[in-house]
Design an enzyme around this catalytic site. Structure first.
Site, PDB file in Angstrom:
ATOM      1  N   SER A 246       0.848  -1.184   0.000  1.00  0.00           N
ATOM      2  CA  SER A 246       0.000   0.000   0.000  1.00  0.00           C
ATOM      3  C   SER A 246       0.887   1.239   0.000  1.00  0.00           C
ATOM      4  O   SER A 246       2.112   1.140  -0.015  1.00  0.00           O
ATOM      5  CB  SER A 246      -0.911   0.004   1.237  1.00  0.00           C
ATOM      6  OG  SER A 246      -0.126   0.120   2.418  1.00  0.00           O
ATOM      7  N   LYS A 247       0.254   2.405   0.020  1.00  0.00           N
ATOM      8  CA  LYS A 247       1.019   3.654  -0.036  1.00  0.00           C
ATOM      9  C   LYS A 247       2.005   3.785   1.120  1.00  0.00           C
ATOM     10  O   LYS A 247       3.080   4.356   0.969  1.00  0.00           O
ATOM     11  CB  LYS A 247       0.063   4.848  -0.034  1.00  0.00           C
ATOM     12  CG  LYS A 247      -0.693   5.026  -1.340  1.00  0.00           C
ATOM     13  CD  LYS A 247      -1.572   6.260  -1.298  1.00  0.00           C
ATOM     14  CE  LYS A 247      -2.335   6.416  -2.610  1.00  0.00           C
ATOM     15  NZ  LYS A 247      -3.210   7.611  -2.577  1.00  0.00           N
ATOM     16  N   ARG A 248       1.642   3.231   2.280  1.00  0.00           N
ATOM     17  CA  ARG A 248       2.546   3.372   3.424  1.00  0.00           C
ATOM     18  C   ARG A 248       3.834   2.576   3.235  1.00  0.00           C
ATOM     19  O   ARG A 248       4.825   2.808   3.914  1.00  0.00           O
ATOM     20  CB  ARG A 248       1.851   2.950   4.722  1.00  0.00           C
ATOM     21  CG  ARG A 248       1.433   1.505   4.765  1.00  0.00           C
ATOM     22  CD  ARG A 248       0.486   1.240   5.947  1.00  0.00           C
ATOM     23  NE  ARG A 248      -0.129  -0.071   5.881  1.00  0.00           N
ATOM     24  CZ  ARG A 248       0.401  -1.165   6.387  1.00  0.00           C
ATOM     25  NH1 ARG A 248       1.573  -1.116   6.986  1.00  0.00           N
ATOM     26  NH2 ARG A 248      -0.228  -2.321   6.294  1.00  0.00           N
ATOM     27  N   GLY A 250       5.350   2.579   0.302  1.00  0.00           N
ATOM     28  CA  GLY A 250       6.019   3.193  -0.840  1.00  0.00           C
ATOM     29  C   GLY A 250       5.387   2.821  -2.159  1.00  0.00           C
ATOM     30  O   GLY A 250       5.963   3.071  -3.219  1.00  0.00           O
TER      31      GLY A 250
END
Length: 459
Positions: A246-248, A250
């Site tokens: 996910s975005k967390r 990267g």
């Protein structure tokens, strides 16, 4: 069949790492086998699909160098295809299935189906459409009717996945699923199958979250008398905590990596190695990947996204890319780029260093560096260094360095004691590209003006 593969993203967001890897593996196989790579935008989710997402996908593909080969001429010389422009095609194939008795119209209301689902949940069993409309033979034009595919009630479907091996599904686990909504928009499984048939796709390589769809789709290919494609389902990409990427972790847009100073070759190299291997080799050019890629060495376990490994690869790519080529990207002279290549982790470091050290008339002095290096004690050394630069500039970096070393030795100092005040005066910081090469890039007059400004600052 000749090799014809496709990448079929939904335009409901940016092109992310997982999608980019799927596109890459398909593209590599098509190029190696001199086949065809089709780009198909599956935009049937009209509430979430956006033009911005379409453009982000196209721009991301182009930046990575993944060109596609054919299409109706929308958005470029070869397409891509858009499903919402092909509704008549899905209707025609749905009617063909109905004529064969392989599909039927269903006018069960949402309320009725919700009631059945609630009953199943109350009884703690999975919901399965009971076939209420199987034998009604509802005519075309029945208000609110969808089209359902008639699943076999017994038997099984097996296929040999190139990554996961043999996979078998019992037909009793499947239900008569909706393939065409009342508004004529296909659902995923049917739209994908019809397009694969129309585009003569010979191989379907995609994420393994689609494994559950494959037996349903195989039955649809067979019902439409099309040879079943070969399948390869790629494992998910996980974060370091082994959770879905996910975005967390990267997992940002492919274009974000471009904006963050990554070279496309480095990202392609990293994605290829994230799930595929060729001995111990780590660095591959695009040409090497085309030559060496195979399905035999695609792993069947999830890959773990490692930002540090990607950064390391980017460093290697920056080192091995000609300075002249990098200069065009970062907007700095090749001579300056060459000074930064060995130490830069990304292109932005080169770009920002040029803007900080070379472009301004005077540097933005770091106050901590000034407090330590530009003092009353160092002022005489800085003045002597100025005279040396004025005298020895024409002898180049080596000539200036030799003169600096001689002066430092005369004063009983290490070279750093003399060079660091000059570095701060000239670049504004204690960390910069090699000093004497930087002085040459600045030019004699601008270097002297910066040193004069520093001497004035010390007064």
């Amino acid at each position: 069949m000749p090799v014809r593969v496709r990448f079929a993203p939904s335009p409901t967001g940016f092109l992310h790492i997982g999608g980019a890897r799927t596109a890459l593996f398909n593209w590599l196989w098509a190029r190696q086998k001199h086949g065809v790579f089709v780009l198909r935008i599956e935009d049937t989710d009209q509430e979430r699909s956006t033009e911005e997402s379409v453009q982000a996908i196209l721009d991301g593909m182009k930046w990575m160098g993944l060109d596609w080969d054919e299409g109706p001429g929308v958005g470029g010389p070869h397409g891509p295809y858009f499903q919402m422009q092909r509704l008549a095609t899905y209707d025609r194939h749905a009617e063909a299935l109905i004529a064969k008795g392989k599909a039927y119209r269903c006018d069960c209301s949402r309320e009725e189906l919700d009631r059945l689902r609630a009953e199943a949940a109350k009884a703690k069993r999975g919901f399965k459409y009971p076939g209420t409309c199987r034998n009604k033979n509802l005519p075309r034009g029945t208000p609110g009717a969808v089209v359902r595919f008639r699943m076999p009630e017994s038997g099984e479907t097996s296929f040999n996945d190139l990554v996961k091996g043999e996979i078998t599904t019992q037909h009793r686990e499947l239900q008569d699923e909706v393939i065409l909504r009342a508004d004529g928009v296909p659902l995923y499984n049917f739209g994908a199958v019809v397009d694969d048939i129309e585009m003569q796709i010979s191989m379907v390589a995609r994420g393994d979250d689609h494994v559950v769809n494959t037996p349903r789709q195989i039955l649809m290919y067979q019902a439409l008398d099309y040879p079943v494609p070969v399948f390869a389902h790629l494992p998910m990409i996980l974060g370091a905590d082994k959770q879905r990427l996910s975005k967390r972790h990267g997992a940002v847009s492919v274009l974000q990596y471009r904006d963050d100073g990554y070279l496309p070759g480095a990202l392609v190299n990293y994605l290829a190695r994230l799930g595929w291997s060729h001995g111990d080799q780590e660095i591959f050019t695009l040409r090497e990947l085309v030559e060496k890629f195979d399905w035999e060495h695609v792993g069947d376990t999830a890959g773990v996204f490692n930002p540090q490994k990607l950064e390391w690869l980017n460093q290697q790519w920056i080192k091995m890319t000609p300075a002249e080529e990098l200069a065009k990207i970062v907007g700095a002279p090749a001579a300056f780029v060459a000074l930064m290549q060995e130490r830069a982790r990304n292109l932005n470091e080169i770009r920002n260093a040029y803007r900080a050290y070379i472009e301004p008339e005077l540097p933005a002095w770091d106050e901590k560096a000034v407090a330590k290096q530009l003092t009353q004690e160092t002022r005489p050394l800085l003045a002597e260094a100025r005279s040396l630069i004025e005298e020895k500039f024409a002898e180049g970096a080596q000539g200036m360095e030799h003169a600096f070393r001689a002066l430092a030795e005369q004063r009983g100092l290490g070279l750093g004691k003399l060079a660091q005040p000059v570095r701060v005066a000239v670049t504004g910081t204690t960390v910069s590209p090699p000093l004497f090469e930087t002085i040459l890039l600045l030019g004699k007059e601008r270097t002297l003006r910066r040193i004069d400004a520093a001497l004035e600052k010390i007064r």
